[in-house]
Motif scaffolding. Sequence first.
Motif, PDB file in Angstrom:
ATOM      1  N   ASP A 151     -16.980   0.640   1.390  1.00 29.62           N
ATOM      2  CA  ASP A 151     -17.973  -0.365   1.748  1.00 29.62           C
ATOM      3  C   ASP A 151     -18.070  -1.282   0.538  1.00 29.62           C
ATOM      4  N   THR A 152     -17.565  -2.509   0.659  1.00 29.78           N
ATOM      5  CA  THR A 152     -17.455  -3.388  -0.508  1.00 29.78           C
ATOM      6  C   THR A 152     -18.769  -4.099  -0.799  1.00 29.78           C
ATOM      7  N   GLY A 153     -19.844  -3.348  -0.803  1.00 29.63           N
ATOM      8  CA  GLY A 153     -21.160  -3.959  -0.935  1.00 29.63           C
ATOM      9  C   GLY A 153     -21.609  -4.185  -2.363  1.00 29.63           C
ATOM     10  N   ASN A 154     -20.863  -3.676  -3.354  1.00 32.43           N
ATOM     11  CA  ASN A 154     -21.260  -3.912  -4.737  1.00 32.43           C
ATOM     12  C   ASN A 154     -20.031  -4.250  -5.578  1.00 32.43           C
ATOM     13  N   VAL A 155     -20.268  -4.674  -6.803  1.00 29.79           N
ATOM     14  CA  VAL A 155     -19.179  -5.184  -7.640  1.00 29.79           C
ATOM     15  C   VAL A 155     -18.152  -4.109  -7.948  1.00 29.79           C
ATOM     16  N   SER A 156     -18.592  -2.904  -8.279  1.00 33.90           N
ATOM     17  CA  SER A 156     -17.637  -1.851  -8.637  1.00 33.90           C
ATOM     18  C   SER A 156     -16.715  -1.522  -7.469  1.00 33.90           C
ATOM     19  N   ASP A 157     -17.256  -1.506  -6.246  1.00 30.24           N
ATOM     20  CA  ASP A 157     -16.414  -1.233  -5.079  1.00 30.24           C
ATOM     21  C   ASP A 157     -15.461  -2.395  -4.799  1.00 30.24           C
ATOM     22  N   MET A 158     -15.921  -3.630  -4.991  1.00 30.05           N
ATOM     23  CA  MET A 158     -15.040  -4.781  -4.829  1.00 30.05           C
ATOM     24  C   MET A 158     -13.854  -4.690  -5.780  1.00 30.05           C
ATOM     25  N   LEU A 159     -14.120  -4.367  -7.020  1.00 29.74           N
ATOM     26  CA  LEU A 159     -13.056  -4.273  -8.011  1.00 29.74           C
ATOM     27  C   LEU A 159     -12.094  -3.138  -7.687  1.00 29.74           C
ATOM     28  N   GLU A 160     -12.618  -2.043  -7.165  1.00 31.24           N
ATOM     29  CA  GLU A 160     -11.758  -0.917  -6.810  1.00 31.24           C
ATOM     30  C   GLU A 160     -10.856  -1.252  -5.632  1.00 31.24           C
ATOM     31  N   VAL A 161     -11.393  -1.944  -4.624  1.00 30.40           N
ATOM     32  CA  VAL A 161     -10.564  -2.362  -3.492  1.00 30.40           C
ATOM     33  C   VAL A 161      -9.528  -3.386  -3.943  1.00 30.40           C
ATOM     34  N   ASN A 162      -9.933  -4.287  -4.825  1.00 36.31           N
ATOM     35  CA  ASN A 162      -8.985  -5.258  -5.379  1.00 36.31           C
ATOM     36  C   ASN A 162      -7.827  -4.532  -6.066  1.00 36.31           C
ATOM     37  N   ARG A 163      -8.162  -3.509  -6.833  1.00 35.61           N
ATOM     38  CA  ARG A 163      -7.122  -2.705  -7.499  1.00 35.61           C
ATOM     39  C   ARG A 163      -6.172  -2.093  -6.484  1.00 35.61           C
ATOM     40  N   LEU A 164      -6.738  -1.529  -5.428  1.00 35.99           N
ATOM     41  CA  LEU A 164      -5.920  -0.843  -4.428  1.00 35.99           C
ATOM     42  C   LEU A 164      -4.971  -1.812  -3.721  1.00 35.99           C
ATOM     43  N   VAL A 165      -5.479  -2.981  -3.328  1.00 31.28           N
ATOM     44  CA  VAL A 165      -4.642  -3.952  -2.626  1.00 31.28           C
ATOM     45  C   VAL A 165      -3.539  -4.471  -3.545  1.00 31.28           C
ATOM     46  N   LEU A 166      -3.878  -4.737  -4.800  1.00 32.28           N
ATOM     47  CA  LEU A 166      -2.880  -5.248  -5.727  1.00 32.28           C
ATOM     48  C   LEU A 166      -1.757  -4.239  -5.972  1.00 32.28           C
ATOM     49  N   GLU A 167      -2.055  -2.959  -5.794  1.00 35.08           N
ATOM     50  CA  GLU A 167      -1.022  -1.927  -5.977  1.00 35.08           C
ATOM     51  C   GLU A 167       0.158  -2.131  -5.031  1.00 35.08           C
ATOM     52  N   SER A 168      -0.074  -2.801  -3.907  1.00 38.92           N
ATOM     53  CA  SER A 168       0.971  -2.917  -2.885  1.00 38.92           C
ATOM     54  C   SER A 168       1.679  -4.271  -2.880  1.00 38.92           C
ATOM     55  N   ILE A 169       1.366  -5.161  -3.822  1.00 37.61           N
ATOM     56  CA  ILE A 169       1.979  -6.484  -3.787  1.00 37.61           C
ATOM     57  C   ILE A 169       3.424  -6.438  -4.287  1.00 37.61           C
ATOM     58  N   GLU A 170       4.199  -7.436  -3.891  1.00 40.71           N
ATOM     59  CA  GLU A 170       5.568  -7.610  -4.368  1.00 40.71           C
ATOM     60  C   GLU A 170       5.635  -8.895  -5.189  1.00 40.71           C
ATOM     61  N   SER A 171       6.367  -8.849  -6.287  1.00 44.04           N
ATOM     62  CA  SER A 171       6.430  -9.989  -7.200  1.00 44.04           C
ATOM     63  C   SER A 171       7.043 -11.216  -6.530  1.00 44.04           C
ATOM     64  N   ARG A 172       6.512 -12.373  -6.881  1.00 42.60           N
ATOM     65  CA  ARG A 172       7.118 -13.649  -6.507  1.00 42.60           C
ATOM     66  C   ARG A 172       6.532 -14.743  -7.386  1.00 42.60           C
ATOM     67  N   GLY A 173       7.260 -15.857  -7.480  1.00 41.75           N
ATOM     68  CA  GLY A 173       6.808 -16.974  -8.286  1.00 41.75           C
ATOM     69  C   GLY A 173       7.440 -16.976  -9.660  1.00 41.75           C
ATOM     70  N   HIS A 174       7.135 -18.030 -10.433  1.00 38.63           N
ATOM     71  CA  HIS A 174       7.798 -18.236 -11.720  1.00 38.63           C
ATOM     72  C   HIS A 174       6.793 -18.636 -12.793  1.00 38.63           C
ATOM     73  N   VAL A 175       7.185 -18.384 -14.052  1.00 42.41           N
ATOM     74  CA  VAL A 175       6.427 -18.832 -15.222  1.00 42.41           C
ATOM     75  C   VAL A 175       7.393 -19.526 -16.169  1.00 42.41           C
ATOM     76  N   ASP A 176       6.865 -20.176 -17.202  1.00 43.63           N
ATOM     77  CA  ASP A 176       7.767 -20.871 -18.124  1.00 43.63           C
ATOM     78  C   ASP A 176       8.389 -19.879 -19.111  1.00 43.63           C
ATOM     79  N   GLU A 177       9.345 -20.369 -19.895  1.00 45.64           N
ATOM     80  CA  GLU A 177      10.108 -19.493 -20.788  1.00 45.64           C
ATOM     81  C   GLU A 177       9.263 -18.915 -21.911  1.00 45.64           C
ATOM     82  N   SER A 178       8.146 -19.540 -22.216  1.00 48.32           N
ATOM     83  CA  SER A 178       7.292 -19.037 -23.298  1.00 48.32           C
ATOM     84  C   SER A 178       6.336 -17.951 -22.827  1.00 48.32           C
ATOM     85  N   SER A 179       6.382 -17.624 -21.550  1.00 51.69           N
ATOM     86  CA  SER A 179       5.482 -16.601 -20.987  1.00 51.69           C
ATOM     87  C   SER A 179       6.250 -15.324 -20.673  1.00 51.69           C
ATOM     88  N   GLU A 180       5.499 -14.243 -20.537  1.00 52.08           N
ATOM     89  CA  GLU A 180       6.088 -12.933 -20.247  1.00 52.08           C
ATOM     90  C   GLU A 180       5.363 -12.293 -19.074  1.00 52.08           C
TER      91      GLU A 180
END
Length: 353
Positions: A220-249
């Motif tokens: 139940d994403t009713g508070n900040v700690s739960d929002m952050l935890e769900v955000n963590r969980l969803v990000l665990e399943s992402i696949e990389s895409r996009g680009h950065v400049d040569e000075s970034s890592e």
Amino acid sequence: MKAIVLAGGSGTRLRPITHTQAKQLVPVANKPVLFYGLEAIAQAGVREVGIIVGDTQAEIEAAVGDGSAFGIDVTYLRQEAPLGLAHAVLIARDFLGDDDFVMYLGDNFIVGGIDDIVATFTAQRPDAQIMLTKVPDPRQFGVAELDTDGRVVRLEEKPKEPKSDLALVGVYLFTKAVHEAVARLEPSWRGELEITEAIQWLLDAGLRVDSTVISGYWKDTGNVSDMLEVNRLVLESIESRGHVDESSEIIGRVVVEDGAMITGSRIVGPAIIGAGSVIRDSYIGPFTSIADDCHVIGSEIEYSIVLREASIVGVGRIEASLIGRGVEVTPAAHAPRAHRLVLGDHSKVQISS
């Protein structure tokens, strides 16, 4: 089968964010929580969806539209005041007719969707089907008591002395039988029509209420700690895409949306950077979502959610934070450091400079 999705709550536990934004539209991995529920409903094969809305109706309608983007047909149902989950069923009576339906709380997040429980309900046709999960503090939830055979015998809303640690998850399935139960309810001590009391009425009337104990992830994403935890969980399943400049890592899985500019920075995934955002000379740590059109300059942030058009400039470490739309975070002015002392004779003082 139809569905009703509750998106009318005020989100008091997420204030001040929800003073200016519907809690169901606060993003997780740069997508509103509500959208995950609508996608789960569509995935389960339900097409007619009534969204219960309140004071944030205009914002919800602007975000969801007619539902075609999700493969559903949306009808908006106005709830003038948050008078309980069963009250939402009451005002949706004409929309639902005599059809079976799913009731889905718009700020809930369930990993794996609801395909299985909808299929089970359709095949077995109990009068109600509830989902349960074990929680550390059941006093904050509706709680179910089961007999030795695992059948539901009693439900209670936010009990002071819970009979079990099994909380009701924010997804319910009903036949038309629930409408009679809802019509007979009186407001609880909280001044609301409780869905737990409606289900209890079904049990007392000898009707069939089935339950499924889920071991998967639910919040139940009713508070900040739960929002952050769900955000963590969803990000665990992402696949990389996009680009950065040569000075970034980039280390790990990172999504960089089109139009984002990242220079001289280090990003450790999983993380997502929204379209049009500028990240310069900064560190973005794991489990961080930066929304569209943000600026992070000369700063460090980790395990946080940053909403669109926010600006973080020249700031040291930020962690476990939820930063709202258009927020500006900058360093405080440096004041001279001084110590004011009143010391007795022969005192010994150690000061860390």
